[in-house]
Design a protein around this motif. Structure first.
Motif, PDB file in Angstrom:
ATOM      1  N   GLN A  68      -9.285  12.436  11.857  1.00 31.79           N
ATOM      2  CA  GLN A  68     -10.172  11.858  11.049  1.00 31.79           C
ATOM      3  C   GLN A  68      -9.829  11.662   9.615  1.00 31.79           C
ATOM      4  O   GLN A  68     -10.121  10.378   9.093  1.00 31.79           O
ATOM      5  CB  GLN A  68     -11.556  12.669  11.057  1.00 31.79           C
ATOM      6  CG  GLN A  68     -12.627  12.278  10.470  1.00 31.79           C
ATOM      7  CD  GLN A  68     -14.032  13.213  10.423  1.00 31.79           C
ATOM      8  OE1 GLN A  68     -13.866  14.082  11.016  1.00 31.79           O
ATOM      9  NE2 GLN A  68     -14.984  12.918   9.375  1.00 31.79           N
ATOM     10  N   LEU A  72      -9.741   7.779   9.397  1.00 31.44           N
ATOM     11  CA  LEU A  72     -10.990   7.066   8.942  1.00 31.44           C
ATOM     12  C   LEU A  72     -11.058   7.285   7.316  1.00 31.44           C
ATOM     13  O   LEU A  72     -11.602   6.396   6.719  1.00 31.44           O
ATOM     14  CB  LEU A  72     -12.128   7.816   9.425  1.00 31.44           C
ATOM     15  CG  LEU A  72     -12.518   7.842  11.068  1.00 31.44           C
ATOM     16  CD1 LEU A  72     -13.659   8.438  11.438  1.00 31.44           C
ATOM     17  CD2 LEU A  72     -12.619   6.319  11.401  1.00 31.44           C
ATOM     18  N   PHE A  98     -11.827   5.042  19.503  1.00 30.70           N
ATOM     19  CA  PHE A  98     -10.724   5.373  18.400  1.00 30.70           C
ATOM     20  C   PHE A  98     -10.272   3.654  18.046  1.00 30.70           C
ATOM     21  O   PHE A  98     -10.139   3.511  17.075  1.00 30.70           O
ATOM     22  CB  PHE A  98      -9.625   6.187  18.653  1.00 30.70           C
ATOM     23  CG  PHE A  98     -10.010   7.458  18.927  1.00 30.70           C
ATOM     24  CD1 PHE A  98     -11.339   7.901  18.362  1.00 30.70           C
ATOM     25  CD2 PHE A  98      -9.441   8.374  19.673  1.00 30.70           C
ATOM     26  CE1 PHE A  98     -11.450   9.305  18.541  1.00 30.70           C
ATOM     27  CE2 PHE A  98      -9.808   9.865  19.858  1.00 30.70           C
ATOM     28  CZ  PHE A  98     -10.868  10.355  19.445  1.00 30.70           C
ATOM     29  N   THR A 101     -10.874   1.274  15.279  1.00 30.20           N
ATOM     30  CA  THR A 101     -10.467   1.748  13.771  1.00 30.20           C
ATOM     31  C   THR A 101      -8.860   1.939  13.874  1.00 30.20           C
ATOM     32  O   THR A 101      -8.051   2.477  13.220  1.00 30.20           O
ATOM     33  CB  THR A 101     -10.731   2.948  13.331  1.00 30.20           C
ATOM     34  OG1 THR A 101     -10.810   3.970  14.135  1.00 30.20           O
ATOM     35  CG2 THR A 101     -12.459   2.508  12.779  1.00 30.20           C
TER      36      THR A 101
ATOM     37  N   TRP B  97     -16.062   8.700  15.196  1.00 26.71           N
ATOM     38  CA  TRP B  97     -15.780   7.258  15.504  1.00 26.71           C
ATOM     39  C   TRP B  97     -17.045   6.591  16.392  1.00 26.71           C
ATOM     40  O   TRP B  97     -16.967   5.506  16.479  1.00 26.71           O
ATOM     41  CB  TRP B  97     -14.472   7.289  16.478  1.00 26.71           C
ATOM     42  CG  TRP B  97     -13.276   7.444  15.748  1.00 26.71           C
ATOM     43  CD1 TRP B  97     -12.397   6.386  15.336  1.00 26.71           C
ATOM     44  CD2 TRP B  97     -12.782   8.660  15.256  1.00 26.71           C
ATOM     45  NE1 TRP B  97     -11.461   7.122  14.580  1.00 26.71           N
ATOM     46  CE2 TRP B  97     -11.293   8.234  14.498  1.00 26.71           C
ATOM     47  CE3 TRP B  97     -12.682  10.028  15.346  1.00 26.71           C
ATOM     48  CZ2 TRP B  97     -10.428   9.256  14.120  1.00 26.71           C
ATOM     49  CZ3 TRP B  97     -12.064  10.975  14.957  1.00 26.71           C
ATOM     50  CH2 TRP B  97     -10.774  10.500  14.229  1.00 26.71           C
TER      51      TRP B  97
END
Lengths: 372, 372
Positions: A68, A72, A98, A101, B97
């Protein structure tokens, strides 16, 4: 395209009973720092993210948080595959989301044939697989070994090559054998599970996971990153780190990692080890494999060493160890009684007495009779 | 806002040794069909998606596929929480996500206070939690029970209410007690883990999971969906399904589900059960709890029934069962020998002989001595 190549995190691994979670947490943070400092465009993780098919909740939490943060928060594209230590179905959890991103996590053979294009590079993410998966995918009963299966896989991958892109394979297997360019392409070389290097010659880079040393191969374009931590006493002398790979012009630079606690071999006498002037110069919190130079019997040896060296992995005797190594080399040629005599000598520094020899001979005879 | 309310999927559950995976797969497909037909704006799953903290790989794959189909293929927003059967850290995998595609999966208490607004409604997704999590979150050592913790949680949730929105709570706990509007708000009512209904009065709807019957409460605005399948013989007479909830004007409509194999009680004699004219009228593939009306000893009873009823859950005797129930009521008052005599009578339809009574008395005396 510049990417960071790492693999074999083995989250959840224990080392001689020690929980490595804090060490793994620290090393993952360091990998993230390196990725940021080196301004890579992506991170490649070549399998074995977990050490077990059934990682603990704490371990799952560590991996979830790490991925993450990288994908992210750091907004770094991630290219990952499952290794033989991962449970592919469990690791796949969430993966269809996923990709929104730029986090590509491939856990099935078929996904290897869905290349990911990032910048100037086409990435082929080939997860660890068993031969049966290839037999099923190619509908070919002859793909009975990884080596044979890999030939079919690589052949198919090459048909997908975009000519104006660089081609990077991310995979998790045992690669070895003849140098690239040699005529040696026999699939039987070295064993059923070994993939000959020659098969991999057409990629601009092969980012491998599975073997834990960065020096397992001596190839410019085919490399193991190795594990980020030393996971065994035998790895004490290895340097752990990650590769920073540039595709154009090609360059691979190794960046070493600095663990929370190193894993080291220490050779000294018991007296020295317990002397403040000695141990105050030591990182006593390291994981230590101690080789004692003493021959004496020392009561509560381990307990006394642990008061100063809390992460003691093992204690060995120098003389015994040396002679055992010699004995091991010759072991195939030795008769059982000679083997026992050598072992006794190695451990005790003296030969068996006549009475001991007689007793041992009788015992061996009894055992041999019992086998018939 | 129209949403589908379901809960307690318990994926991976076994029923008397039978693997329910095919049944669960079929019922999940049916739930998806209902969601599409009813044109709901979202699906709410109120906890216990899995039956175990460590679901099998096959089970993980089933849930992954299901959620992917609903959210990524059907493009349906998903609002889900973890229940007491789920491992929160494992279930959380991928969840950061998921929100990109309106899939909100809350597994930690703190996430309850991050409401999700969809259409005219503010959803509060409160996962199952233990009192210690509330003590930590609120820094209040007095929150020693779920009931006390829930009062703190609900009080805080109400401060987040947007006045122009409907307010829906999704939660997983045991709610019961006095009717809404009654003055009974005592937190001790009914036990430490029970949340009094009065606490929940300010929500427009409370979508609950935990209890497996849709009829567990008799409230318009606070409902359990119940499990989508009968998971115990005691649930044979229940109707399983999902709620279709409209927020404005408020309406909740129950849509029954039709399982691959029903779970039924069957009362008949052994001879009847094995008669083709009888069993050819039966869905013999159902999960069956059979009550035999016979008194005779029947060799290989279970094996012979299973040739016709492959999903036989249990076989009981009608007479024995009835008398056992009576005996159970009085069991606290009975002396051990009387209890044994009753049990023998219930199972065999005849009393203990004098010799049997004597033997039993001796055995009981030996046991009693052993205890002293």
């Amino acid at each position: 395209m510049r990417f960071l190549h790492t693999a074999d995190w083995h989250l959840g691994k224990k080392l001689n009973g020690f929980d490595l979670l804090a060490d793994q947490q620290a090393i993952l943070t360091q990998i993230q720092t390196i990725a940021a400092r080196e301004q890579v465009d992506a991170m490649v993780i070549a399998g074995d993210l977990y050490d077990h098919h059934l990682p603990s909740e704490t371990t799952v939490h560590l991996l979830n948080q790490t991925l993450q943060t990288i994908n992210l928060d750091q907004k770094l594209p991630l290219l990952a595959i499952s290794g033989n230590h991962d449970s592919a179905p469990r690791l796949a959890t969430g993966s269809p989301w996923f990709e929104n991103t730029a986090f590509y996590l491939h856990t099935q053979l078929a996904q290897a044939f869905e290349p990911v294009v990032l910048g100037d590079t086409q990435f082929f993410l080939l997860p660890y697989f068993e031969p049966f998966a290839a037999r099923q995918y190619f509908d070919d009963p002859d793909l009975t070994t990884i080596a044979k299966a890999m030939q079919a896989v690589i052949t198919k991958l090459k048909t997908l090559f975009l000519p104006d892109k660089k081609h990077v394979l991310v995979a998790h297997f045992f690669a070895a054998g003849g140098d690239i360019g040699s005529s040696e392409t026999s699939l039987t070389i070295g064993g059923l599970d070994i993939v000959p290097l020659a098969l991999l010659a057409d990629f601009d880079y092969v980012a491998l996971g599975h073997l834990h040393s960065k020096d397992a191969l001596h190839q410019d374009r085919i490399r193991y990153s190795g594990a980020p931590l030393k996971f065994a006493v035998g790895e004490a002398s290895q340097t752990k780190g990650v590769w920073i790979v540039d595709t154009a012009p090609f360059q691979a630079q190794f960046v070493p990692l600095h663990p929370l606690r190193d894993l080291r071999q220490l050779n000294a006498s018991f007296e020295t080890l317990l002397t403040p002037t000695f141990y105050e110069q030591q990182a006593t919190d390291d994981y230590l494999a101690i080789t004692l130079t003493d021959d004496d019997i020392i009561p509560n040896l381990r307990g006394r060493l642990q008061t100063i060296y809390p992460h003691l992995l093992q204690v060995r005797r120098a003389t015994g160890a040396v002679q055992l190594t010699q004995a091991t080399q010759a072991v195939a040629q030795l008769a059982p009684l000679d083997l026992l005599a050598d072992y006794y000598q190695a451990l005790n520094g003296t030969a068996l007495t006549a009475a001991q020899q007689k007793w041992a001979q009788e015992q061996l005879r009894t055992v041999e009779k019992g086998e018939k």
